[in-house]
Design a protein around this motif. Structure first.
Motif, PDB file in Angstrom:
ATOM      1  N   GLU A 672       0.796  -1.197   0.104  1.00 53.28           N
ATOM      2  CA  GLU A 672       0.026  -0.013   0.002  1.00 53.28           C
ATOM      3  C   GLU A 672       0.637   1.193  -0.038  1.00 53.28           C
ATOM      4  N   LYS A 673       1.928   1.157   0.817  1.00 54.09           N
ATOM      5  CA  LYS A 673       2.808   2.249   0.889  1.00 54.09           C
ATOM      6  C   LYS A 673       3.594   2.658  -0.546  1.00 54.09           C
ATOM      7  N   ILE A 674       3.854   1.561  -1.044  1.00 54.33           N
ATOM      8  CA  ILE A 674       4.349   1.786  -2.651  1.00 54.33           C
ATOM      9  C   ILE A 674       3.405   2.331  -3.586  1.00 54.33           C
ATOM     10  N   HIS A 675       2.070   1.830  -3.405  1.00 54.02           N
ATOM     11  CA  HIS A 675       1.095   2.209  -4.425  1.00 54.02           C
ATOM     12  C   HIS A 675       0.863   3.725  -4.123  1.00 54.02           C
ATOM     13  N   LEU A 676       0.781   4.091  -2.877  1.00 53.76           N
ATOM     14  CA  LEU A 676       0.371   5.505  -2.649  1.00 53.76           C
ATOM     15  C   LEU A 676       1.608   6.489  -3.045  1.00 53.76           C
ATOM     16  N   THR A 677       2.840   6.050  -2.761  1.00 47.20           N
ATOM     17  CA  THR A 677       4.136   6.788  -3.324  1.00 47.20           C
ATOM     18  C   THR A 677       3.988   6.903  -4.746  1.00 47.20           C
ATOM     19  N   LEU A 678       3.902   5.891  -5.400  1.00 47.39           N
ATOM     20  CA  LEU A 678       3.777   6.106  -6.965  1.00 47.39           C
ATOM     21  C   LEU A 678       2.658   7.005  -7.356  1.00 47.39           C
ATOM     22  N   LEU A 679       1.464   7.088  -6.766  1.00 52.23           N
ATOM     23  CA  LEU A 679       0.517   8.056  -7.083  1.00 52.23           C
ATOM     24  C   LEU A 679       0.995   9.565  -7.098  1.00 52.23           C
ATOM     25  N   GLN A 680       2.099   9.835  -6.135  1.00 53.09           N
ATOM     26  CA  GLN A 680       2.420  11.310  -6.104  1.00 53.09           C
ATOM     27  C   GLN A 680       3.101  11.575  -7.407  1.00 53.09           C
ATOM     28  N   PRO A 681       2.947  13.009  -7.755  1.00 55.27           N
ATOM     29  CA  PRO A 681       3.345  13.516  -9.293  1.00 55.27           C
ATOM     30  C   PRO A 681       4.994  13.354  -9.269  1.00 55.27           C
ATOM     31  N   PHE A 682       5.470  13.070 -10.372  1.00 52.15           N
ATOM     32  CA  PHE A 682       6.718  13.139 -10.589  1.00 52.15           C
ATOM     33  C   PHE A 682       7.319  14.494 -11.485  1.00 52.15           C
ATOM     34  N   THR A 683       8.004  15.151 -11.004  1.00 52.15           N
ATOM     35  CA  THR A 683       8.725  16.336 -11.835  1.00 52.15           C
ATOM     36  C   THR A 683       9.968  16.133 -12.368  1.00 52.15           C
ATOM     37  N   LEU A 684      10.044  15.786 -13.613  1.00 50.90           N
ATOM     38  CA  LEU A 684      11.305  15.449 -14.249  1.00 50.90           C
ATOM     39  C   LEU A 684      12.182  17.026 -14.899  1.00 50.90           C
ATOM     40  N   SER A 685      13.436  16.392 -15.076  1.00 48.02           N
ATOM     41  CA  SER A 685      14.352  17.367 -15.574  1.00 48.02           C
ATOM     42  C   SER A 685      13.970  18.329 -16.329  1.00 48.02           C
ATOM     43  N   ARG A 686      13.103  18.063 -17.340  1.00 45.06           N
ATOM     44  CA  ARG A 686      12.857  19.093 -18.378  1.00 45.06           C
ATOM     45  C   ARG A 686      11.529  19.917 -17.693  1.00 45.06           C
ATOM     46  N   GLY A 687      11.117  19.642 -16.408  1.00 45.91           N
ATOM     47  CA  GLY A 687       9.873  20.618 -15.904  1.00 45.91           C
ATOM     48  C   GLY A 687       8.603  19.879 -16.134  1.00 45.91           C
ATOM     49  N   GLN A 688       8.802  18.721 -16.833  1.00 44.88           N
ATOM     50  CA  GLN A 688       7.242  17.996 -16.929  1.00 44.88           C
ATOM     51  C   GLN A 688       6.941  17.468 -15.397  1.00 44.88           C
ATOM     52  N   THR A 689       5.658  17.526 -15.353  1.00 44.61           N
ATOM     53  CA  THR A 689       5.050  16.893 -14.264  1.00 44.61           C
ATOM     54  C   THR A 689       4.201  15.769 -14.716  1.00 44.61           C
ATOM     55  N   ILE A 690       4.265  14.583 -14.383  1.00 44.30           N
ATOM     56  CA  ILE A 690       3.455  13.586 -14.656  1.00 44.30           C
ATOM     57  C   ILE A 690       2.915  12.641 -13.750  1.00 44.30           C
ATOM     58  N   ARG A 691       1.948  12.166 -13.726  1.00 40.96           N
ATOM     59  CA  ARG A 691       1.283  11.426 -12.857  1.00 40.96           C
ATOM     60  C   ARG A 691       0.851   9.917 -13.441  1.00 40.96           C
ATOM     61  N   ILE A 692       1.052   9.067 -12.535  1.00 37.07           N
ATOM     62  CA  ILE A 692       0.821   7.650 -13.090  1.00 37.07           C
ATOM     63  C   ILE A 692       0.076   6.887 -11.942  1.00 37.07           C
ATOM     64  N   SER A 693      -0.151   5.821 -12.223  1.00 38.38           N
ATOM     65  CA  SER A 693      -0.700   4.958 -11.064  1.00 38.38           C
ATOM     66  C   SER A 693      -0.153   3.660 -11.313  1.00 38.38           C
ATOM     67  N   SER A 694      -0.415   2.644 -10.378  1.00 36.77           N
ATOM     68  CA  SER A 694       0.246   1.318 -10.510  1.00 36.77           C
ATOM     69  C   SER A 694      -0.612   0.142 -10.243  1.00 36.77           C
ATOM     70  N   SER A 695      -0.544  -0.915 -10.973  1.00 33.61           N
ATOM     71  CA  SER A 695      -1.317  -2.035 -10.237  1.00 33.61           C
ATOM     72  C   SER A 695      -0.310  -3.154  -9.735  1.00 33.61           C
ATOM     73  N   GLY A 696      -0.715  -3.689  -8.525  1.00 33.21           N
ATOM     74  CA  GLY A 696       0.410  -4.487  -7.882  1.00 33.21           C
ATOM     75  C   GLY A 696      -0.533  -5.799  -7.327  1.00 33.21           C
ATOM     76  N   GLY A 697       0.316  -7.055  -7.473  1.00 34.56           N
ATOM     77  CA  GLY A 697      -0.171  -8.120  -7.118  1.00 34.56           C
ATOM     78  C   GLY A 697       0.711  -8.668  -5.981  1.00 34.56           C
ATOM     79  N   VAL A 698       0.228  -9.349  -5.015  1.00 34.60           N
ATOM     80  CA  VAL A 698       1.065  -9.957  -3.757  1.00 34.60           C
ATOM     81  C   VAL A 698       0.891 -11.481  -3.591  1.00 34.60           C
ATOM     82  N   ALA A 699       2.015 -12.085  -3.399  1.00 33.46           N
ATOM     83  CA  ALA A 699       1.796 -13.552  -2.967  1.00 33.46           C
ATOM     84  C   ALA A 699       2.822 -13.673  -2.118  1.00 33.46           C
TER      85      ALA A 699
END
Length: 745
Positions: A672-699
């Motif tokens: 859950e911590k990883i999932h929430l962390t990846l939801l935070q926006p990413f600011t890259l070197s050229r100034g772009q702000t990108i938002r992504i999500s992730s799908s995770g499976g646990v065994a």
């Protein structure tokens, strides 16, 4: 009377001479006997001094160590982690002192509380002398030397002990150092220079506890009997005594030296005993006595016979000339004469052998050998001859010739001028010729060896005791040690500290077995830099197979190691994110499963797929997509422990391995911590702000699989279940139609 004297005067004169000679022989033999005894006693004393100096240094070190432990003990006892710190210090101290087998802290009841040997902790030694003696005396300034005792290994040793007093001055125990008899034996054996020599350490009470060899019959014996050399030495009060002792009917020369430094305040002294059999010491003297006796009797017989048979004098002279001839032939030295007036040579048989000529085919002047000389050599010889005639000084010259068999030889002439009449003009040269070819070839080999020594590869030459004798320029360039720094030291100046003693033991075992060793090792330079080198060591032996030197070569393999590390990095890590790749992940997963099964623990495998990563590449380009993947990798690493593994196994697929945790909820919390962390926006070197999500499976092991393949398949299935359910969520594998977590938006 006069008639009698005249008749027997030769015999009387011969008798007087022989009597004087006998007295002189007796005097010189007696002086030689006393000189041998004095010299041997001095050598034994010197060897005992070597042992004393080494033991004194070791005792000083042990005493300082015990005093330090006594001072530090209250601090260890007052701290929560003091026991661990004390054990660690004892381990370090024992490692640094090869002469100590055991360091122990014993409480007032005789129980060992701290020791460098874990098997000793908790054992009670209240009945040991090294506990009882300090208990009876309670003198904190005394270094107690225990009576020798037999260890579980069947060897004798002693303990050095100091009293520990509490804050009220009451007995609180002791600290002891038990000596390593093997290390002591190595020390004693190192001073032996003869097979009949014995070296031993004796307790002040009389028992022998260390000898130079297990075969030494005095080990464990009590030498304190009345009249023994030990009793006589101790009773004298002198620090060193030279005595004679009886050993099973055989006499021995012995030197005993007392070791009881005043600064250590030892309650009992130690005595160093060094001895040799008188029979071996005076063996050469007895042979000299026998030889001189036989020589004297021979001289007596010879002179008497000579007086009776004077006519045999000429025969003895001929025999003397023959012996001279044999001597010159045996040494390969030819004798020749050159008559200045006729320019004729006269050669002995050796000269013809040296030049490879047949005496039967030689011309009358015997100058055939001139034709064998290399161009220019004959003129040099003539010039030298003329210079000798002018100056009258001895003549020496080295020249070359080629013998009839084709062999190129170096010859050396020595000659002096001779005259047939006293004070007359010189008439001939008389000289010798010697073949120097072998010496010249050896000198050439030595020059080649000297050139090879100064090659581009580091070379070190040591003696049999590993003391450095010589290093080349490449050694100085590689390690920074000049010849002045290195010569006299040992190769241990290069020791890096990265390798265990077992490595060096195996290396020397290989050298002793095979005569050589080659491998890779870490060495420390003079400036402290540690670098990897390829090391080759070769033992140099004499004709009897004894090692006389060691030659070692070093090659810097730093660049090769860097290349190997780069190859390893490429083989097991993702080149973009530098995270472990699938190969390294599989290896760590299998290791984690082995540990989890052994310790009955859980582990979890989390598959993560970035949702709609392809549009990022399409909209912003692959360079931005790669930068986003690197940012995702960094965030994932901030969410896990150092013992966890984050791996990239595909374009936008990551796997997290959690090797040890208690409850399934712990793994889900990390997911859950990883999932929430990846939801935070990413600011890259050229100034772009990108938002992504992730799908995770646990065994989770063991609930969802017992091996790597099963866990991987189920974690992957759980991840695809999350994607099928609308992405942006984490699913715990349970079955194909159920998940334990609701989508996280």
């Amino acid at each position: 009377m006069k008639r009698f004297f005249m008749r027997w005067r030769h015999w009387l004169l011969l008798g007087a001479c022989l009597a004087a000679l006998a007295a002189y022989i007796a005097f010189t033999l007696g002086r030689e006997y006393r000189g041998i005894a004095a010299l041997e006693t001095e050598r034994l004393s010197a060897q005992s001094k070597v042992v004393e100096d080494n033991l004194r240094r070791q005792l000083d070190t042990i005493n300082l160590t015990l005093e330090w432990i006594v001072v530090e003990l209250p601090r260890w006892q007052g701290r929560r982690d003091g026991r661990g710190e004390g054990l660690q210090h004892l381990q370090s101290l024992s490692t640094g002192m090869s002469s100590v087998r055991t360091l122990a802290v014993v409480d007032a009841q005789g129980v060992i509380r701290l020791s460098n040997r874990e098997d000793m902790i908790g054992r009670n030694f209240a009945q040991r002398d090294y506990f009882l003696s300090p208990l009876r005396s309670l003198d904190a300034k005394t270094l107690y030397v225990s009576v020798p005792f037999n260890t579980v290994l069947g060897t004798y040793t002693i303990a050095l002990t100091r009293v520990v007093l509490d804050g009220q001055g009451q007995f609180a125990g002791v600290v002891s150092a038990i000596l390593d008899p093997l290390d002591m034996r190595i020390l004693l054996n190192s001073v032996r220079y003869a097979d009949d020599m014995r070296v031993m350490l004796v307790h002040g009470d009389g028992k022998v506890f260390v000898v130079d060899s297990e075969l030494n019959p005095v080990l464990g014996k009590d030498l304190s009997q009345p009249g023994s050399v030990l009793r006589r030495h101790l009773a004298s009060g002198r620090p060193i005594s030279d005595l004679k002792e009886a050993d099973g009917g055989a006499e021995r020369l012995a030197v005993l030296r007392t070791l009881q430094p005043a600064a250590l305040a030892m309650d009992k002294p130690l005595v160093i005993g060094v001895s040799r059999q008188s029979e071996a010491v005076f063996a050469q003297w007895r042979r000299d006595l026998q030889n001189q006796t036989l020589t004297y009797l021979g001289l007596l017989l010879f002179t008497g016979t000579g007086l009776l048979f004077y006519r045999r004098q000429s025969a003895r002279q001929r025999a003397s000339r023959n012996r001279l001839k044999l001597a010159t032939e045996a040494t390969g030295v030819g004798i020749w004469e050159f008559e200045l007036a006729t320019r004729h040579y006269h050669f002995d048989p050796v000269m013809f052998q040296l030049f490879g000529l047949d005496p039967k085919l030689a011309n009358a002047r015997h100058d055939d050998w001139h034709q064998l000389l290399l161009p220019g050599e004959l003129e040099r010889i003539k010039d030298g001859t003329r210079a000798v005639i002018r100056s009258g000084e001895p003549f020496e010259l080295t020249f070359q010739l080629r013998r009839p068999d084709g062999g190129l030889r170096y010859m050396h002439n020595r000659a002096v001028l001779q005259s047939d009449h006293l004070g007359g003009a010189p008439t001939r040269l008389i000289g010798t010729t010697q073949d120097l070819t072998e010496r010249k070839l050896l000198e050439a080999d030595l020059r080649v060896a000297a050139t090879a020594f100064d090659c581009q590869e580091s070379i070190v030459v040591t003696d049999a005791k590993q003391q450095i004798l010589r290093v080349n320029r490449a050694f100085t360039a590689l390690f920074g040690y000049t010849p002045q720094d290195a010569v006299g030291a040992t190769p241990r100046i290069l020791k890096s500290g990265r390798l265990e003693p077992a490595f060096y033991a195996a290396m020397w075992t290989g050298i002793e077995r095979d005569g050589a060793w080659h491998g890779e090792i870490w060495n420390r330079c003079k400036n402290g830099v540690v670098l990897p080198v390829s090391l080759s060591i070769t033992a140099v032996c004499d004709d009897e197979g004894r090692v006389t030197h060691y030659v070692a070569t070093h090659t810097d393999i730093t660049l090769r190691k860097v290349a190997e590390e780069e190859i390893k990095q490429l083989a097991f890590h993702d080149p973009l994110t530098h995270l472990p790749n699938r190969r390294l992940l599989d290896d760590r997963l299998r290791q984690a499963l082995v540990q989890a099964k052994r310790d009955h623990k859980r582990l979890a495998l989390l598959f993560i797929d970035l949702d709609k990563f392809k549009p990022v590449n399409d909209d912003f380009g692959h360079q931005t997509g790669d930068e986003l993947l690197e940012a995702v990798a960094r965030r994932l690493q901030t969410c896990v422990r150092e013992s966890d593994t984050v791996a990239r196994v595909g374009g936008d697929e990551f796997v997290v391995l959690l090797p040890i945790f208690e409850m399934p909820q712990d793994a889900l919390a990390v997911a859950e911590k990883i999932h929430l962390t990846l939801l935070q926006p990413f600011t890259l070197s050229r100034g772009q702000t990108i938002r992504i999500s992730s799908s995770g499976g646990v065994a989770i092991y063991p609930e969802h699989g017992s091996d790597a393949n099963e866990l991987t398949k189920h974690a992957d299935a759980a991840m695809y279940q999350a994607k099928a359910a609308g992405r942006d969520r984490v699913v715990l594998f349970q079955n194909v139609n159920e998940s334990l977590m609701e989508p996280t938006l």
